[in-house]
Design an enzyme around this catalytic site. Structure first.
Site, mmCIF file in Angstrom:
data_model
loop_
_atom_site.group_PDB
_atom_site.id
_atom_site.type_symbol
_atom_site.label_atom_id
_atom_site.label_comp_id
_atom_site.label_asym_id
_atom_site.label_seq_id
_atom_site.Cartn_x
_atom_site.Cartn_y
_atom_site.Cartn_z
ATOM 1 N N SER A 93 34.556 36.117 47.029
ATOM 2 C CA SER A 93 34.493 37.529 47.408
ATOM 3 C C SER A 93 33.475 37.773 48.496
ATOM 4 C CB SER A 93 34.094 38.375 46.194
ATOM 5 O OG SER A 93 34.962 38.162 45.127
ATOM 6 N N HIS A 126 41.278 35.360 50.075
ATOM 7 C CA HIS A 126 40.720 36.283 49.085
ATOM 8 C C HIS A 126 41.816 37.191 48.518
ATOM 9 C CE1 HIS A 126 37.750 39.799 48.230
ATOM 10 N NE2 HIS A 126 37.899 39.050 47.167
ATOM 11 N N GLU A 148 43.016 38.826 51.877
ATOM 12 C CA GLU A 148 42.100 38.893 53.013
ATOM 13 C C GLU A 148 41.825 37.447 53.438
ATOM 14 O OE1 GLU A 148 38.146 41.620 53.472
ATOM 15 O OE2 GLU A 148 38.248 40.369 51.708
ATOM 16 N N ASN A 201 34.857 43.961 50.272
ATOM 17 C CA ASN A 201 33.633 44.183 49.501
ATOM 18 C C ASN A 201 32.503 44.780 50.330
ATOM 19 O OD1 ASN A 201 34.486 43.491 46.879
ATOM 20 N ND2 ASN A 201 34.654 41.376 47.572
HETATM 21 P P1 NAD Z 1 36.375 34.316 35.796
HETATM 22 O O1 NAD Z 1 35.028 34.246 35.191
HETATM 23 O O2 NAD Z 1 37.434 35.158 35.166
HETATM 24 O O3 NAD Z 1 37.013 32.811 35.939
HETATM 25 C C1 NAD Z 1 36.338 31.711 36.466
HETATM 26 C C2 NAD Z 1 36.954 30.453 35.853
HETATM 27 O O4 NAD Z 1 36.440 29.300 36.522
HETATM 28 C C3 NAD Z 1 36.636 30.297 34.363
HETATM 29 O O5 NAD Z 1 37.842 30.064 33.632
HETATM 30 C C4 NAD Z 1 35.715 29.079 34.333
HETATM 31 O O6 NAD Z 1 35.835 28.297 33.141
HETATM 32 C C5 NAD Z 1 36.227 28.294 35.548
HETATM 33 N N1 NAD Z 1 35.275 27.319 36.070
HETATM 34 C C6 NAD Z 1 33.924 27.391 36.125
HETATM 35 N N2 NAD Z 1 33.421 26.283 36.690
HETATM 36 C C7 NAD Z 1 34.473 25.484 37.003
HETATM 37 C C8 NAD Z 1 34.595 24.206 37.606
HETATM 38 N N3 NAD Z 1 33.534 23.533 38.023
HETATM 39 N N4 NAD Z 1 35.843 23.680 37.753
HETATM 40 C C9 NAD Z 1 36.940 24.346 37.342
HETATM 41 N N5 NAD Z 1 36.875 25.583 36.758
HETATM 42 C C10 NAD Z 1 35.662 26.141 36.600
HETATM 43 O O7 NAD Z 1 36.144 34.761 37.327
HETATM 44 P P2 NAD Z 1 37.187 35.480 38.318
HETATM 45 O O8 NAD Z 1 37.071 36.968 38.144
HETATM 46 O O9 NAD Z 1 38.507 34.815 38.189
HETATM 47 O O10 NAD Z 1 36.516 35.135 39.730
HETATM 48 C C11 NAD Z 1 36.724 33.865 40.356
HETATM 49 C C12 NAD Z 1 36.447 33.984 41.845
HETATM 50 O O11 NAD Z 1 37.319 34.966 42.410
HETATM 51 C C13 NAD Z 1 35.030 34.411 42.222
HETATM 52 O O12 NAD Z 1 34.653 33.759 43.408
HETATM 53 C C14 NAD Z 1 35.183 35.915 42.468
HETATM 54 O O13 NAD Z 1 34.201 36.417 43.336
HETATM 55 C C15 NAD Z 1 36.562 35.953 43.103
HETATM 56 N N6 NAD Z 1 37.258 37.237 42.993
HETATM 57 C C16 NAD Z 1 37.183 37.974 41.864
HETATM 58 C C17 NAD Z 1 37.849 39.205 41.800
HETATM 59 C C18 NAD Z 1 37.782 40.041 40.549
HETATM 60 O O14 NAD Z 1 38.149 41.238 40.610
HETATM 61 N N7 NAD Z 1 37.354 39.512 39.415
HETATM 62 C C19 NAD Z 1 38.598 39.655 42.886
HETATM 63 C C20 NAD Z 1 38.696 38.858 44.029
HETATM 64 C C21 NAD Z 1 38.007 37.645 44.077
#
Ligand code: NAD
Length: 284
Positions: A114, A135, A147, A185
């Site tokens: 993000s 993104h 994005e 963001n």
């Molecule tokens: P989340 O916490 O729901 O999921 C993250 C996952 O990654 C978990 O299942 C965790 O076990 C896994 N993980 C952690 N370390 C790992 C590794 N070394 N290898 C493999 N898997 C691993 O988080 P999310 O909301 O899915 O966010 C993930 C990314 O997406 C972040 O960079 C976030 O900024 C971005 N993002 C989030 C949103 C949102 O609204 N939540 C929107 C756009 C982008």
């Protein structure tokens, strides 16, 4: 397509890719997280079938295109890997170093970050021209935007391939240069942070802040509900990157920090600014 992380974003990206006919390998750190991710995809496809937005056969064939693995080694044959692990710079950097070792030399490595610099992520690898920001928005199956973020070294060929892949997934793309927060963001986070400050300063209640922004500015969700939906840990991590990279006006609200310290991470854990029942509906 390989997807690293099976959380909110990773399982959504996997679902959308499989529904578009791509073979998908989804990786997480243990079987329990992978089962939860696949369960979320099954539920989401089940809802689409019951609303007659897709046939049961299409849902079944999408599920059959997804394989899971607890090792990054499962991604060795992928042409495109999309990383969607937590918004923690060091974690992303080490994962990209590993992906660079494991993935075939022609593979493109994309990050769903993000806010973290794509240029810095790319510099962890021996193939910075093949690293790009991809993104997706949350929830991925519903939100049409991707994005794309060009790092300083991202090649035109990488950009063109990822752009056409995003279009093949039914998404609309926009392009940002590599500055903290990119477009979405950069504009959204100050509003969510300001809502946290307003709550902290006692200006209004959670409900009144959100109702004001919904009915007063015609947003589908209030900022505090949206922060819960994104995940307060993710909101804080994004603001920290923006604060470090862009300066004082992006300093995260101390109240947001406190919620994260308390483990109140929002909807995904059942508690944030709101409390959620087992069906993840807000308890009023
Ligand atoms: P989340 O916490 O729901 O999921 C993250 C996952 O990654 C978990 O299942 C965790 O076990 C896994 N993980 C952690 N370390 C790992 C590794 N070394 N290898 C493999 N898997 C691993 O988080 P999310 O909301 O899915 O966010 C993930 C990314 O997406 C972040 O960079 C976030 O900024 C971005 N993002 C989030 C949103 C949102 O609204 N939540 C929107 C756009 C982008």
């Amino acid at each position: 397509i390989g997807v690293v992380g099976s959380g909110q974003m990773g399982n959504g990206i996997s679902q959308v890719a499989a529904c578009s006919g791509f073979n998908v390998t989804m990786v997480d750190i243990n079987e329990q997280f992978l089962e939860r991710g696949i369960g979320t995809i099954r539920n989401s496809l089940g809802r689409r079938v019951s609303k007659q937005k897709m046939s049961q056969d299409d849902a079944d064939s999408a599920i059959s295109l997804i394989t899971t693995s607890t090792a990054l080694g499962g991604l060795a044959e992928c042409d495109l890997v999309v990383e969607a692990i937590p918004e923690v710079p060091e974690l992303k950097f080490s994962t990209f170093r590993d992906l660079d070792e494991i993935c075939k030399p022609t593979a493109i490595l994309a990050s769903n970050t993000s806010s973290i610099s794509i240029t810095r992520i790319a510099a962890q690898t021996s193939r910075p021209a093949q690293v790009i920001g991809m993104h997706f928005m949350n929830p991925v199956p519903i939100m049409k935007l991707v994005e794309l973020v060009r790092g300083l070294a991202t090649s035109e060929e990488t950009f063109a391939t990822v752009n056409s892949t995003a279009e093949a997934l039914g998404r609309t793309t926009v392009v940002s240069t590599d500055f903290p927060g990119f477009i979405v963001n950069r504009v959204l986070m100050p509003m969510l942070n300001e809502a946290c400050y307003a709550l902290h300063e006692g200006i209004a209640s959670v409900r009144d802040i959100d109702t004001t922004m919904k009915l007063g500015t015609n947003q589908p969700m209030g900022p505090l509900e949206l922060a819960d939906f994104i995940g307060l840990d993710t909101v804080l991590a994004i603001l920290n990157v923006m604060h470090e990279g862009l300066g004082e006006k992006y300093r995260p609200s101390p109240l947001l920090q406190q919620y994260v310290d308390a483990g109140f991470l929002g909807k995904k854990v059942g508690k944030g600014f709101y409390d959620y029942d087992e069906k993840r509906k807000i308890i009023l």
